[in-house]
Structures are given as structure tokens and as C-alpha cells.
Design an enzyme around this catalytic site. Structure first.
Site, PDB file in Angstrom:
ATOM      1  N   SER A  97       0.836  -1.199   0.000  1.00 15.44           N
ATOM      2  CA  SER A  97       0.000   0.000   0.000  1.00 15.44           C
ATOM      3  C   SER A  97       0.866   1.243   0.000  1.00 15.44           C
ATOM      4  O   SER A  97       1.973   1.251   0.559  1.00 15.44           O
ATOM      5  CB  SER A  97      -0.851  -0.009   1.264  1.00 15.44           C
ATOM      6  OG  SER A  97      -1.450   1.256   1.470  1.00 15.44           O
ATOM      7  N   TYR A 128      -2.218  -0.937  10.860  1.00 13.82           N
ATOM      8  CA  TYR A 128      -2.449  -1.485   9.514  1.00 13.82           C
ATOM      9  C   TYR A 128      -1.243  -1.181   8.616  1.00 13.82           C
ATOM     10  O   TYR A 128      -0.697  -2.074   7.952  1.00 13.82           O
ATOM     11  CB  TYR A 128      -3.728  -0.890   8.908  1.00 13.82           C
ATOM     12  CG  TYR A 128      -3.775  -0.965   7.408  1.00 13.82           C
ATOM     13  CD1 TYR A 128      -4.081  -2.166   6.773  1.00 13.82           C
ATOM     14  CD2 TYR A 128      -3.469   0.143   6.608  1.00 13.82           C
ATOM     15  CE1 TYR A 128      -4.080  -2.255   5.388  1.00 13.82           C
ATOM     16  CE2 TYR A 128      -3.463   0.058   5.236  1.00 13.82           C
ATOM     17  CZ  TYR A 128      -3.776  -1.132   4.624  1.00 13.82           C
ATOM     18  OH  TYR A 128      -3.758  -1.212   3.258  1.00 13.82           O
ATOM     19  N   LYS A 141       1.895  -3.622   6.718  1.00  8.85           N
ATOM     20  CA  LYS A 141       2.334  -3.620   5.314  1.00  8.85           C
ATOM     21  C   LYS A 141       3.844  -3.414   5.234  1.00  8.85           C
ATOM     22  O   LYS A 141       4.531  -4.069   4.446  1.00  8.85           O
ATOM     23  CB  LYS A 141       1.597  -2.526   4.527  1.00  8.85           C
ATOM     24  CG  LYS A 141       0.112  -2.789   4.350  1.00  8.85           C
ATOM     25  CD  LYS A 141      -0.165  -4.029   3.510  1.00  8.85           C
ATOM     26  CE  LYS A 141      -1.644  -4.365   3.402  1.00  8.85           C
ATOM     27  NZ  LYS A 141      -1.899  -5.705   2.837  1.00  8.85           N
TER      28      LYS A 141
END
Ligand code: UD1
Length: 340
Positions: free
Chosen positions: A126, A151, A155
């Protein structure tokens, strides 16, 4: 047809990738536990393709169950790993759930793949790994910054894990750093299915236009951007899905030599939230009820991709305009509303 295991293949991006893979001559095999998707997605995929795609209801963090899938599906040539939790705000409230789910599933996959001689992996990363960038647009060489949410941290950690594992003889890996996927398949058989109140902008817009939400609140109008609202790079989900087909082909055809490659997957253009709202109004013919509200914690003021590397190395370019992407999102919303 070469078999590609697609974890999270019933999810928003995963389902569109399954369709594009099949149409490009690959045999997708879906693994999903429906933790953030629905069984109806499988019927949507079948309606588009005219054939059912092999499916396993398995939590990827369950290594034994995942091993069972590889054993049952002999000859898996590569993996696209989408399966992960993805809500930024929720990750702040439930960090352990995010670290557990997003990292355990990756570690289980990396344990099982070599047992079956599977050497190719495409990973869903991302643009969140760039944090608040110092300069725009961001290239793959732009330094990553401390993640603003658990989150985002998952990643970044996943990218590091994959890089270390690849260097030690693990699978050859392509990291795709997505910008903001929007829209739905042209058939309106699959699209985004947010559970409850949407966090993301476009489903919130379409639900507001459909009368499910009263109004959209724009998160901040005092940023140092073209009109004070946040700027993002909105990419049509089918374009994004196609980037996975190109990446899989590169790995399976053994093009390029690097064990790990990273690509931004965006349009290369930034649009403000207000621009998206007005483009939606034009594309749908709907007047949107919205107001300007306070900033949302953790939002990056502006980010969009330099898409040159994907164009030069992968030959990948997006094809769908913002207007067409928003029109497809609206068509999908109307299909959902009609079903109710
Ligand atoms: C975020 C993550 C991204 C992640 C994605 C998954 C960052 C920088 N980005 O994207 O990595 O993959 O979530 O869900 O962490 N907005 C409103 N009103 C709303 C909803 C959104 O104004 O009701 C605005 C947001 O403030 C933002 C833009 O719309 O400026 C896009 O928001 P959203 O769709 O949530 O995506 P990101 O936060 O950009």
C-alpha cells in the site's frame, strides 16, 4: 492453464483480480474465510466467467489448512496474497488483531510455499508505507516513513519479511503498492461490499447518493492542497486487478532478475476529495448532500503515484478515467440497492 492461488480472492480487489486472471488464461484458485467478504461474490465471479472458480473456505493464518489447499490443488504455479485486514481506524483500536492476522497469514504462506516448490509471489502492499511524503509524486525510491497506523505497520513489516525471505532463497516477489482503488466491474456483478458504515470515500459517496447515508462529511478543508481537501490517486479496481496479471506473468515467465521488485500501482494523478465529489455528481447525475467537517486523525494531506516504473518495466498503464470509475461505482451501488 497455470494455477494461481489467490488468497482473499473473494475480497474487493481479489475478486476483480480472479476475473482478470481467468480471462488472461490463468486458473485462479480462491482461498478466503469471508471475514470481510461474502459468499455471493463467488456467484458474481461465476456469472462473469461462465464457470465456477475453485474455492476453499480457509483462514490463511491456519497453516495446516493452507497446506491442505496446496496439497489438494496440485501444481500451483504462483500466489497472489491479498488476504488481510485493511481498515486503518480499526487497526488503531485492535492492533493485535491486525498484527496477528496480517502477519500470521503471510508467515504461514511463506512456510507452506516452499514445501510445494512454489517460487512466485505477488503481495498487496500500500502507498501507506510512504507515510507523509516530503515530495510528490512518490516514486518507489521515496523513503518509507514510520507508519501512522498498525495497519500500515503490517504492510511495512510484510515488505521487510518478504525481502529477507526472498534474499535467503525464498519466493521471487513483486510488491505492489496500491493507491486508492475505486469502482466496480463493468458487469456490476462484483464490486466493493463494505460491512456496515463505509470507511472509504467512494462507497460512502454512493451510499449517500442512494439514500442509505444522510450526508457525506468531508474530512478537513484546511489542508495545503488545491482546494483544502486531501489529495489521493484513485485507480479503477479493474486496472489495479490487471497489474496483478502483468506481475504474475513477469514472475512465471522469469522476466527480470531481481528477487524482489516494488511497483507503485496508481494513475499518476492526484484528485482532491472535492474533485471526486464533483466528478461523481457529473458522472451519476446525482446531487450529493455533503458538508465540510474536521480533519480525520491519521490522514496524509496529499499523496499520488509516480507511475513511471510500472509503465517502463511492466508495460502497465491505467485505462479508466476518474469519471468512468465513479460511474461504475454508481452502477454497482444501484445494483446493490435494487437487490434489497
Ligand atoms: C487508507 C490507507 C490505505 C488503505 C486504505 C484501505 C493511508 C494513507 N491510506 O486510504 O493505505 O489501503 O485506507 O481502506 O493510510 N474521506 C472523507 N469522508 C469520508 C471518507 C473519506 O472526506 O467519509 C476522505 C479521507 O479523509 C481521504 C479520502 O477521502 O482524504 C480517501 O479516504 P479513504 O477512502 O478512507 O482512503 P485513504 O484513507 O486514502
Amino acid at each position: 492453464m497455470k494455477k494461481i492461488l489467490v488468497t482473499g480472492g473473494a475480497g474487493y480487489i481479489g475478486s476483480h483480480a480472479v476475473v482478470e486472471l481467468y480471462q488472461a488464461g490463468y486458473q485462479p484458485v480462491i482461498v478466503d474465510d469471508f471475514s470481510n467478504s461474502q459468499e455471493s461474490v463467488l456467484a458474481g465471479i461465476e456469472a462473469i466467467l461462465g464457470t465456477a472458480v475453485p474455492f476453499y473456505r480457509v483462514d490463511c493464518a491456519d497453516e495446516a489448512a493452507l497446506r491442505g489447499v496446496f496439497a489438494a490443488e496440485a501444481g500451483i504455479a504462483g500466489v497472489i496474497h491479498f488476504a488481510a485486514f485493511k481498515a486503518v481506524g480499526e487497526s488503531v483500536l485492535k492492533p493485535l488483531a491486525y498484527y496477528r492476522n496480517n502477519l500470521d497469514s503471510l508467515l504461514a504462506l511463506l512456510a507452506v510455499m516452499p514445501e510445494f516448490g512454489v517460487k512466485s509471489l505477488v503481495f498487496s502492499s500500500s502507498c501507506t508505507v510512504y507515510g507523509i511524503p516530503d515530495a510528490l509524486p512518490v516514486t518507489e525510491a521515496t523513503p518509507t516513513k514510520k507508519a501512522t497506523s498498525p495497519y500500515g505497520a503490517t504492510k511495512q513489516m510484510a515488505e521487510d519479511i518478504l525481502t529477507d525471505v526472498a534474499a535467503a532463497g525464498g519466493p521471487r516477489t513483486i510488491l505492489l503498492r496500491y493507491f486508492n482503488p475505486i469502482g466496480a466491474h463493468a458487469s456490476a456483478r462484483i464490486g466493493e461490499l463494505p460491512l456496515g458504515v463505509p470507511n472509504n470515500l467512494v462507497p460512502f459517496i454512493t451510499q449517500t447518493a442512494a439514500g442509505i447515508r444522510e450526508k457525506l462529511t468531508i474530512n478537513g478543508s484546511d489542508y495545503d492542497t488545491v482546494d483544502g481537501t486531501n489529495v489521493r490517486d484513485y485507480i479503477h479496481v479493474v486496472d489495479l486487478a490487471k497489474a496483478h496479471v502483468v506481475a504474475v506473468r513477469r514472475l512465471l515467465d522469469a522476466v527480470g532478475a531481481d528477487q524482489v521488485e516494488t511497483f507503485n500501482v496508481g494513475t499518476g494523478h492526484g484528485n482532491s476529495v472535492l474533485e471526486v465529489v464533483h466528478a461523481f455528481e457529473q458522472a451519476s447525475g446525482q446531487k450529493l448532500n455533503y458538508s465540510l467537517g474536521p480533519r480525520r486523525a491519521g490522514d496524509v494531506p496529499a499523496i499520488y503515484a509516480d507511475a513511471t516504473k510500472a509503465a517502463n518495466v511492466l508495460g502497465f498503464k491505467t485505462e479508466t478515467s476518474l469519471a468512468d470509475s465513479l460511474a461504475s461505482a454508481w452502477k454497482w451501488q444501484q445494483t446493490l440497492t435494487d437487490k434489497k
